[in-house]
Design a protein around this motif. Sequence first.
Motif, PDB file in Angstrom:
ATOM      1  N   ALA A   1     -19.944   8.312  19.612  1.00 25.96           N
ATOM      2  CA  ALA A   1     -19.033   7.160  19.638  1.00 25.96           C
ATOM      3  C   ALA A   1     -18.073   7.195  18.445  1.00 25.96           C
ATOM      4  CB  ALA A   1     -19.825   5.859  19.656  1.00 25.96           C
ATOM      5  N   GLY A   2     -18.590   7.591  17.275  1.00 26.10           N
ATOM      6  CA  GLY A   2     -17.749   7.642  16.079  1.00 26.10           C
ATOM      7  C   GLY A   2     -16.572   8.589  16.260  1.00 26.10           C
ATOM      8  N   ASP A   3     -16.857   9.766  16.819  1.00 28.76           N
ATOM      9  CA  ASP A   3     -15.787  10.743  17.065  1.00 28.76           C
ATOM     10  C   ASP A   3     -14.773  10.187  18.063  1.00 28.76           C
ATOM     11  OD1 ASP A   3     -17.104  12.541  15.469  1.00 28.76           O
ATOM     12  OD2 ASP A   3     -18.215  13.430  17.137  1.00 28.76           O
ATOM     13  N   LEU A   4     -15.283   9.516  19.091  1.00 23.59           N
ATOM     14  CA  LEU A   4     -14.390   8.978  20.122  1.00 23.59           C
ATOM     15  C   LEU A   4     -13.482   7.912  19.530  1.00 23.59           C
ATOM     16  CD1 LEU A   4     -16.900   8.723  23.098  1.00 23.59           C
ATOM     17  CD2 LEU A   4     -15.106  10.409  22.745  1.00 23.59           C
ATOM     18  N   ILE A   5     -14.002   7.141  18.575  1.00 26.29           N
ATOM     19  CA  ILE A   5     -13.188   6.115  17.946  1.00 26.29           C
ATOM     20  C   ILE A   5     -12.090   6.772  17.116  1.00 26.29           C
ATOM     21  CG2 ILE A   5     -13.184   4.328  16.162  1.00 26.29           C
ATOM     22  CD1 ILE A   5     -16.011   3.618  17.226  1.00 26.29           C
ATOM     23  N   ARG A   6     -12.470   7.791  16.340  1.00 16.30           N
ATOM     24  CA  ARG A   6     -11.468   8.440  15.502  1.00 16.30           C
ATOM     25  C   ARG A   6     -10.389   9.129  16.326  1.00 16.30           C
ATOM     26  NH1 ARG A   6     -15.254  11.592  12.415  1.00 16.30           N
ATOM     27  NH2 ARG A   6     -16.729  10.117  13.266  1.00 16.30           N
ATOM     28  N   SER A   7     -10.759   9.691  17.460  1.00 17.59           N
ATOM     29  CA  SER A   7      -9.759  10.393  18.265  1.00 17.59           C
ATOM     30  C   SER A   7      -8.932   9.407  19.100  1.00 17.59           C
ATOM     31  CB  SER A   7     -10.441  11.393  19.185  1.00 17.59           C
ATOM     32  OG  SER A   7     -11.095  10.722  20.230  1.00 17.59           O
ATOM     33  N   GLY A   8      -9.335   8.131  19.113  1.00 13.99           N
ATOM     34  CA  GLY A   8      -8.580   7.148  19.878  1.00 13.99           C
ATOM     35  C   GLY A   8      -9.031   7.044  21.323  1.00 13.99           C
ATOM     36  N   GLU A   9      -9.937   7.918  21.740  1.00 15.88           N
ATOM     37  CA  GLU A   9     -10.399   7.875  23.129  1.00 15.88           C
ATOM     38  C   GLU A   9     -11.150   6.587  23.437  1.00 15.88           C
ATOM     39  OE1 GLU A   9     -12.107  11.336  25.656  1.00 15.88           O
ATOM     40  OE2 GLU A   9     -11.957  12.078  23.613  1.00 15.88           O
ATOM     41  N   PHE A  10     -11.747   6.045  22.382  1.00 14.12           N
ATOM     42  CA  PHE A  10     -12.536   4.828  22.561  1.00 14.12           C
ATOM     43  C   PHE A  10     -11.674   3.678  23.079  1.00 14.12           C
ATOM     44  CE2 PHE A  10     -14.804   1.071  20.970  1.00 14.12           C
ATOM     45  CZ  PHE A  10     -16.049   1.323  21.488  1.00 14.12           C
ATOM     46  N   ASP A  11     -10.429   3.612  22.591  1.00 11.95           N
ATOM     47  CA  ASP A  11      -9.527   2.555  23.044  1.00 11.95           C
ATOM     48  C   ASP A  11      -9.308   2.611  24.549  1.00 11.95           C
ATOM     49  OD1 ASP A  11      -9.322   1.559  20.545  1.00 11.95           O
ATOM     50  OD2 ASP A  11      -7.388   2.470  20.081  1.00 11.95           O
ATOM     51  N   ARG A  12      -9.346   3.825  25.075  1.00  9.73           N
ATOM     52  CA  ARG A  12      -9.172   3.974  26.513  1.00  9.73           C
ATOM     53  C   ARG A  12     -10.270   3.225  27.273  1.00  9.73           C
ATOM     54  NH1 ARG A  12      -5.453   4.197  29.970  1.00  9.73           N
ATOM     55  NH2 ARG A  12      -4.292   5.702  28.725  1.00  9.73           N
ATOM     56  N   PHE A  13     -11.486   3.237  26.726  1.00 10.66           N
ATOM     57  CA  PHE A  13     -12.587   2.516  27.377  1.00 10.66           C
ATOM     58  C   PHE A  13     -12.285   1.015  27.422  1.00 10.66           C
ATOM     59  CE2 PHE A  13     -15.641   5.932  25.612  1.00 10.66           C
ATOM     60  CZ  PHE A  13     -15.305   6.773  26.655  1.00 10.66           C
ATOM     61  N   LEU A  14     -11.676   0.540  26.323  1.00 13.63           N
ATOM     62  CA  LEU A  14     -11.359  -0.886  26.271  1.00 13.63           C
ATOM     63  C   LEU A  14     -10.242  -1.243  27.246  1.00 13.63           C
ATOM     64  CD1 LEU A  14     -11.500  -1.303  22.427  1.00 13.63           C
ATOM     65  CD2 LEU A  14     -12.939  -2.510  24.028  1.00 13.63           C
ATOM     66  N   LEU A  15      -9.432  -0.233  27.594  1.00 14.52           N
ATOM     67  CA  LEU A  15      -8.306  -0.486  28.486  1.00 14.52           C
ATOM     68  C   LEU A  15      -8.730  -0.449  29.951  1.00 14.52           C
ATOM     69  CD1 LEU A  15      -5.533   1.558  26.677  1.00 14.52           C
ATOM     70  CD2 LEU A  15      -5.572  -0.900  27.057  1.00 14.52           C
TER      71      LEU A  15
END
Lengths: 266, 270, 271
Positions: free
Chosen positions: A85-99
């Motif tokens: 999850a930490g890596d996904l947040i740094r790469s910005g991919e995590f925001d995609r989940f929120l979208l």
Amino acid sequence: MDHIRLYGAYAAQSFKSQLEYRASLFLQMLGQFLINIIEFSALWTLFDRFGNLKGWTLEEAAFCYGLVGIIFALADFLTRGLDIAGDLIRSGEFDRFLLRPRSVFLQLLGYELSLKRMGRFAQGAFIFFWALSRLSLEWSTGKILLILYTIPCGIAFFMGLMTIQAALSIKSVQSLEFMNVLTYGGVQTAQYPLSIYRNLFRRFFTFAVPLGCVTYYPSLIVLGKSDSLVSWAGFGWISPLAGLAFLGLSLMLFTRALSWYVSTGS
Amino acid sequence: MSGIEVRNLVKTYRIAEREKGLSGSVKGLFKRHIREIRALDGISFSIGRGELVGYIGPNGAGKSTTVKVLSGILVPDGGRCTVNGRIPWESRKEHVARIGTVFGQKSQLWWDLPVEESFDLLKEIYRLSDKQYKETLGELTELFELKELYPVPVRQMSLGQRMRCDMAAALIHSPDTVFLDEPTIGLDAVAKLTLRELISRINREKGVTVILTTHDMDDVEALCRRVMLIGHGRILRDGTVEDLRRAYKDGSEVELEEVVRRLYREEALR
Amino acid sequence: MRPYIKFLKTRFQSLLQYRAAAWAGIVCQFFWGIIMIMALEAFYRSSDRTAPMELSRAVGYIWLGQAFLGMLPWNIDRDMDRMVRDGSLCYELLKPLDLHFYWFLRAFSWRFSTMILRVIPQLIFAALILPMLGLGEWALILPKNPLVYPLWVVSVFLALLLSSTITTAANITLIWSVSGSGTSQLLGSFVTLFSGMVVPLPFFPDRWQAFLTFQPFHGLCDGPNRIFTGDIPLSRVPGEWGLQVFWILFFFLLGRILTAAGQKHLAVQGG
């Protein structure tokens, strides 16, 4: 139902993705299997040297070792997305989940079902069944059901740990290797019978972080052994439920971390 | 309330700083300095339904913070904002089901799989009925000429092809509002023209509200009647492309890019 | 020598950036060490068979192993792996340096910096904090004979050199291998097992002991640890050094041969 359907769709995609790289996947699985077999040699060496461990034989210890191996491998297989999850947040991919209009937790779980962990599963199963074949245990339907239900509870426990890790990495935007103390360290701990440790330690892994509840206490019942910390002999029948409760609490923490993330936008 | 209404949005970030050099790294092990950055400093605007607006400004001006707030993944510290009557952050799932986003730098497609698989998964994510999905996908396939791309794994596509697929992915659930973040970045001239044509058609034919953030002034001139220029967390200019040019009296012959640069420098000095 | 030193410094600095990772690693290791010690303690108490070393020495061995864990050649350089895969390794060939020596220094600085970050907190914890917590029997006991220290330091330095030569040789094999993570995994498991990290080597069956002493990974951890705890008497220390030096030379030469072959391979393949 709707959630299960989506999860199934994610799982299917994840498998297809990984099968694009069959050869490398197979090598990694083989590698994991070998490494874990080598690790097991530590336990074997010490039993070979000393004969027994507080009244436990190698086969009995191997039973616990195999069980925790199986549980952890399955949990690891399922929670790769939480782990990174930490890596996904740094790469910005995590925001995609929120979208996307779905549960973030579910999307993280579906991110990758990591097939290469099956190497570790194979090792756990191998040792577990080796131990079973050497032990002459008295089986009953109840005991078989106990093992079958403690495995999902154990998976829930490790998933809970990974969820806490994901929640903390949402808050700190770092990858949190220190959670490895509880995950890998936990696996390390559970590979020996809990009774060999000091009382404080045993209490910690029974009541605070209920690792023993999902592996050790149910094993006691199947192996026909007892423990001095919890004198009630039936404890192992219900203790796996602690794994489910632990996952529940972790999910609450995760939800809070998520709302924090949305309000600070680190 | 139709369209996008934004009143006085404020957002401050706290950033941990580290000192330079070896000793700084060692010190960083123990403590860090926190600095506050005001990303949005009272932003207000309104955008009508079906408008196509260019949102421009240098890096760090607050563009992506605005987009994050509007898309519901960031809660502002102050101010109000509605998108087609919805307060984005109050009901994230309902809101994001109605918007689409494209980030030029990042793809939302599954890298190793044929793009068709990504679309199928999005169908599940957005809970589209088979009928709805078939209809929209058919439309988009035709509009974006995707047919021949279907069996290709995303990793083997050219950037232009991937961008077309990403646009289609953002529209598969028929959103009412779309945020495009530098969609033409890195594209070659031909692909840029195609993409602009597509953006313009989506806006006209489907009536989708489009907010386009970009550094490419040709995008703006080709697509947007209206432009908002942001700097230091504030809206510096809001008007038509001609207004922006006129703000520079002798600027009729000057490139839009140069106009923006001068305007920006002027505001920064103030 | 200047560019090499500058390189060492930057590398060290970039490693320090990962502060959370550093602390996490340290805590993990305390934990692992304590588990291992509790398990050993339980084994000692469960059996009246004679153990190959006293418990206090085994405890010391475990802590030294943890303290110097960062030095072990248990993985390959991820940057190297990446460079091979994306083809930027060619640029390394353009550097006006002796390639093998440069890669060796790269490995040395990597191993040295990961080691040094952990050694001090680990040793403080094991030798000072544990007794203060009333856990004296789990603590690392410092040698009484002052002569042990310099002899041990030499042996640790040799272990560091050995680790770096092994790392360099392993890194270079990436030029030919398909999957770097496979190489890394296998190397890691052999090193951790045969250096004594998983279980101190003397605990393995007696008939294996001769082999275990002469295999290369003994000099990484088992040798220095046992010099410190007194399990290897001072008279045998020069012999230990000799073994280490032998394997250092062996892997250094192997690395040079591999580098030469690798350069040829790259020149033909174009990276």
